[in-house]
Write an enzyme that holds these catalytic residues in place. Structure first.
Site, PDB file in Angstrom:
ATOM      1  N   TRP A 133     144.322 123.428  69.384  1.00 36.39           N
ATOM      2  CA  TRP A 133     145.398 122.411  69.935  1.00 36.39           C
ATOM      3  C   TRP A 133     145.994 121.072  69.084  1.00 36.39           C
ATOM      4  O   TRP A 133     147.048 120.672  69.507  1.00 36.39           O
ATOM      5  CB  TRP A 133     144.652 121.695  71.308  1.00 36.39           C
ATOM      6  CG  TRP A 133     143.511 121.152  70.674  1.00 36.39           C
ATOM      7  CD1 TRP A 133     142.151 121.832  71.035  1.00 36.39           C
ATOM      8  CD2 TRP A 133     143.094 119.860  70.161  1.00 36.39           C
ATOM      9  NE1 TRP A 133     141.234 121.032  70.803  1.00 36.39           N
ATOM     10  CE2 TRP A 133     141.601 119.903  69.886  1.00 36.39           C
ATOM     11  CE3 TRP A 133     143.931 118.824  69.754  1.00 36.39           C
ATOM     12  CZ2 TRP A 133     141.000 118.782  69.311  1.00 36.39           C
ATOM     13  CZ3 TRP A 133     143.358 117.727  69.046  1.00 36.39           C
ATOM     14  CH2 TRP A 133     142.037 117.810  68.736  1.00 36.39           C
ATOM     15  N   ASN A 134     145.306 121.060  67.981  1.00 32.88           N
ATOM     16  CA  ASN A 134     145.717 119.789  67.374  1.00 32.88           C
ATOM     17  C   ASN A 134     147.002 119.651  66.656  1.00 32.88           C
ATOM     18  O   ASN A 134     147.832 118.768  66.646  1.00 32.88           O
ATOM     19  CB  ASN A 134     144.686 119.247  66.107  1.00 32.88           C
ATOM     20  CG  ASN A 134     144.409 120.540  65.417  1.00 32.88           C
ATOM     21  OD1 ASN A 134     144.496 121.517  65.549  1.00 32.88           O
ATOM     22  ND2 ASN A 134     143.979 120.085  64.121  1.00 32.88           N
ATOM     23  N   LYS A 157     146.249 133.626  71.407  1.00 35.78           N
ATOM     24  CA  LYS A 157     145.298 133.319  72.453  1.00 35.78           C
ATOM     25  C   LYS A 157     145.440 131.663  71.883  1.00 35.78           C
ATOM     26  O   LYS A 157     144.787 131.287  70.830  1.00 35.78           O
ATOM     27  CB  LYS A 157     144.081 133.799  72.408  1.00 35.78           C
ATOM     28  CG  LYS A 157     143.142 133.312  73.591  1.00 35.78           C
ATOM     29  CD  LYS A 157     142.731 132.011  73.561  1.00 35.78           C
ATOM     30  CE  LYS A 157     141.882 131.472  74.477  1.00 35.78           C
ATOM     31  NZ  LYS A 157     142.033 130.137  74.663  1.00 35.78           N
ATOM     32  N   HIS A 158     146.229 130.736  72.659  1.00 39.23           N
ATOM     33  CA  HIS A 158     146.264 129.409  72.348  1.00 39.23           C
ATOM     34  C   HIS A 158     145.038 128.589  72.859  1.00 39.23           C
ATOM     35  O   HIS A 158     144.379 129.111  74.060  1.00 39.23           O
ATOM     36  CB  HIS A 158     147.620 128.847  72.768  1.00 39.23           C
ATOM     37  CG  HIS A 158     148.002 127.729  71.636  1.00 39.23           C
ATOM     38  ND1 HIS A 158     147.165 126.851  70.954  1.00 39.23           N
ATOM     39  CD2 HIS A 158     149.516 127.612  71.355  1.00 39.23           C
ATOM     40  CE1 HIS A 158     148.070 126.193  70.150  1.00 39.23           C
ATOM     41  NE2 HIS A 158     149.391 126.647  70.340  1.00 39.23           N
ATOM     42  N   ALA A 159     144.684 127.400  72.608  1.00 35.91           N
ATOM     43  CA  ALA A 159     143.973 126.657  73.162  1.00 35.91           C
ATOM     44  C   ALA A 159     144.351 126.380  74.684  1.00 35.91           C
ATOM     45  O   ALA A 159     145.448 126.218  74.718  1.00 35.91           O
ATOM     46  CB  ALA A 159     143.724 125.481  72.404  1.00 35.91           C
ATOM     47  N   SER A 160     143.245 126.203  75.359  1.00 37.32           N
ATOM     48  CA  SER A 160     143.539 126.139  76.840  1.00 37.32           C
ATOM     49  C   SER A 160     144.086 124.858  77.285  1.00 37.32           C
ATOM     50  O   SER A 160     144.857 124.837  78.405  1.00 37.32           O
ATOM     51  CB  SER A 160     142.326 126.641  77.737  1.00 37.32           C
ATOM     52  OG  SER A 160     142.032 127.906  77.220  1.00 37.32           O
ATOM     53  N   GLY A 209     139.735 127.158  64.168  1.00 38.36           N
ATOM     54  CA  GLY A 209     138.777 126.433  64.997  1.00 38.36           C
ATOM     55  C   GLY A 209     137.538 125.889  64.506  1.00 38.36           C
ATOM     56  O   GLY A 209     137.379 125.506  63.328  1.00 38.36           O
ATOM     57  N   SER A 210     136.715 125.884  65.309  1.00 39.52           N
ATOM     58  CA  SER A 210     135.294 125.370  64.912  1.00 39.52           C
ATOM     59  C   SER A 210     134.562 126.679  64.528  1.00 39.52           C
ATOM     60  O   SER A 210     134.872 127.643  64.422  1.00 39.52           O
ATOM     61  CB  SER A 210     134.416 125.138  66.505  1.00 39.52           C
ATOM     62  OG  SER A 210     134.161 126.075  67.295  1.00 39.52           O
ATOM     63  N   GLU A 231     139.818 129.739  59.588  1.00 41.49           N
ATOM     64  CA  GLU A 231     139.829 128.214  58.715  1.00 41.49           C
ATOM     65  C   GLU A 231     139.280 127.533  60.014  1.00 41.49           C
ATOM     66  O   GLU A 231     139.534 127.181  61.125  1.00 41.49           O
ATOM     67  CB  GLU A 231     141.476 127.858  58.949  1.00 41.49           C
ATOM     68  CG  GLU A 231     141.576 126.520  58.127  1.00 41.49           C
ATOM     69  CD  GLU A 231     141.728 125.347  58.983  1.00 41.49           C
ATOM     70  OE1 GLU A 231     140.462 124.704  59.194  1.00 41.49           O
ATOM     71  OE2 GLU A 231     142.934 125.034  59.346  1.00 41.49           O
ATOM     72  N   CYS A 265     142.029 118.798  60.442  1.00 46.13           N
ATOM     73  CA  CYS A 265     140.983 119.550  59.553  1.00 46.13           C
ATOM     74  C   CYS A 265     140.931 118.998  58.077  1.00 46.13           C
ATOM     75  O   CYS A 265     139.924 118.928  57.727  1.00 46.13           O
ATOM     76  CB  CYS A 265     141.310 121.128  59.755  1.00 46.13           C
ATOM     77  SG  CYS A 265     141.161 121.912  61.247  1.00 46.13           S
TER      78      CYS A 265
END
Length: 457
Positions: A133-134, A157-160, A209-210, A231, A265
């Site tokens: 999302w950032n 599939k984007h962040a919710s 992501g994480s 990443e 990041c």
């Protein structure tokens, strides 16, 4: 329901039902058909559509910038800059894809018993992108532009917490002339991602992501012999040596730590300062962080807006509280702001030790940690004492020091007398637990192509 919650107010601005299994199936099938069509197009035909899509985004600049700001809290000035960067990258790949993926004949085909021999790049098919999302547009465009120009289709599939950004991207490329299904969004939860990865129509996966999310996605992809690019963030060092120009390093350090409300990041997070200049840097840096204007991200003068989610704000505060309880020195900040929304002040901590979570965990928000290095060897030791290795920066006027740190810093990139950043012209990616594979530049477009050898007598 999938909800967009305004981090400035904490109120729900938008909600939508997730896609049903039937809708997911329909979208995967459309992507498969579009991939077959895309690979038949010439680079010029793809470039015409990519440039038209860039025109659409440029025309929507203000609307899209405000959407991102109200959806995840970035200052409006940063949101406009993100749109501009996306447009630039789309045009970069429209112009450069054919050159990056050109056939490469061998110099001496007779040496391999042929009259003609060489290699060519070919698209893989449908690629799944799992994005954060950032940077709601940039993270997606830096994958979508090269993927489409290479002849791949993409599903997102984007962040919710950024569904409006996901829906905008769902139609962007179709509005520019690409066939429906060439790039589309799947409104699904994290629990449904594994089934999409396992679907035989998905050829490869890219995730930003994480680290836990990356491990999960990579393991599923590997089990099905599918390529993945990861990443996974970092805890980037910003090293300042004795010969550095402090008056130039400090404002750059402030921007490096607070850009995008500190949620980047490749943001400088650990500031490792040579003992000879530590006191001067710490004083000027702390005063500059404390002076940042915190406020409504839609106001042009705001320098620090809210964090994107309440959970993100709380997790950042927990990291800071843990460090303070274990002896860290608070130079500024470190207290929650009493106002609506998910704000956290610019914070500077010193005296960080390995017992503190902040020593090894990524602080995703405007929290900087200062380390006093006894000498250059100590600075390099501290900088590399992390499981991450995405990017890094070093400030020094000494050419020998510049060369040494450029070589010995364990990261996917080193910026000398500058701030870590991403550019379409340069490869982007990390080492160690920051992931593998590269995005951007010629390297990025080749990640989702197969390299075929062609031999002819």
């Amino acid at each position: 329901m999938i909800r967009s919650i305004n981090p400035t107010t904490g109120q729900v601005d938008f909600e939508i039902a997730p896609h049903t299994p039937a809708e997911v199936e329909e979208r995967l099938q459309r992507a498969t058909e579009a991939a077959a069509w895309l690979r038949t197009l010439t680079f010029a035909e793809r470039a015409r559509r990519m440039n038209a899509s860039a025109d659409v985004l440029a025309a929507d600049r203000e609307e899209v910038a405000r959407m991102m700001t109200t959806e995840m809290g970035k200052p409006i000035t940063a949101a406009r800059a993100e749109v501009d960067k996306c447009v630039k990258t789309m045009r970069f790949y429209a112009e450069g894809a054919e050159r990056f993926l050109a056939d490469a004949p061998v110099d001496d085909p007779a040496a391999v018993g042929a009259t003609h021999a060489g290699t060519r790049w070919q698209p893989l098919g449908v690629v799944l992108a799992v994005m954060p999302w950032n940077y709601p547009l940039w993270q997606v465009i830096r994958f979508a532009a090269p993927a489409l120009m290479a002849g791949n289709a993409g599903v997102l599939k984007h962040a919710s917490n950024v569904p409006r950004s996901a829906l905008y991207l769902d139609t962007l490329f179709e509005r520019g002339g690409f066939r429906a299904g060439s790039f589309g969004t799947l409104l699904i939860g994290s629990a449904e991602v594994a089934a999409v990865i396992e679907d035989p129509r998905i050829a490869a996966i890219t995730l930003t992501g994480s680290e836990p999310a990356g491990r999960s996605v990579a393991s599923i992809a590997a089990a099905h012999v599918k390529k993945s690019v990861l990443e996974l963030g970092g805890s980037d060092p910003f090293v300042v040596l004795a010969s550095a120009d402090i008056d130039k390093a400090v404002p750059t350090a402030v921007l490096a730590r607070t850009l995008n409300n500190g949620q980047s990041c490749i943001a400088g997070k650990r500031f490792i300062i040579h003992d000879a200049v530590y006191d001067e840097f710490a004083d000027k840096f702390t005063r500059a962080i404390a002076a940042l204007k915190i406020g409504d991200p839609l106001e042009e003068s705001t320098e620090l807006g809210p964090l994107s989610t309440e959970r993100g704000r709380d997790e950042l505060a927990e990291l800071v509280d843990d460090a303070v309880q274990k002896g860290a020195q608070v130079l500024t900040g470190a207290e929650r702001i009493d106002r609506p929304g998910w704000y956290y002040p610019g914070t500077v901590l010193a005296g960080i030790t390995p017992e503190m979570r902040l020593y090894g965990e990524e602080a995703f928000g405007p929290v900087a940690t200062l380390y006093r290095a006894a000498d250059n060897d100590d600075a390099l030791r501290i900088a590399n004492d992390t499981e991450f290795g995405l990017s890094s920066a070093v400030w020094t006027e000494d050419p020998a020091e510049q060369e040494r740190f450029a070589t010995e810093l364990q990261a996917g990139a080193v910026f000398v007398n500058g701030m870590s950043a991403s550019y379409p012209e340069l490869p982007f990616g990390g080492v160690k637990h920051s992931g593998f594979g590269r995005e951007l530049s010629a390297s990025g477009i080749r990640e989702f192509c197969s390299l075929k050898t062609v031999w002819q007598r």
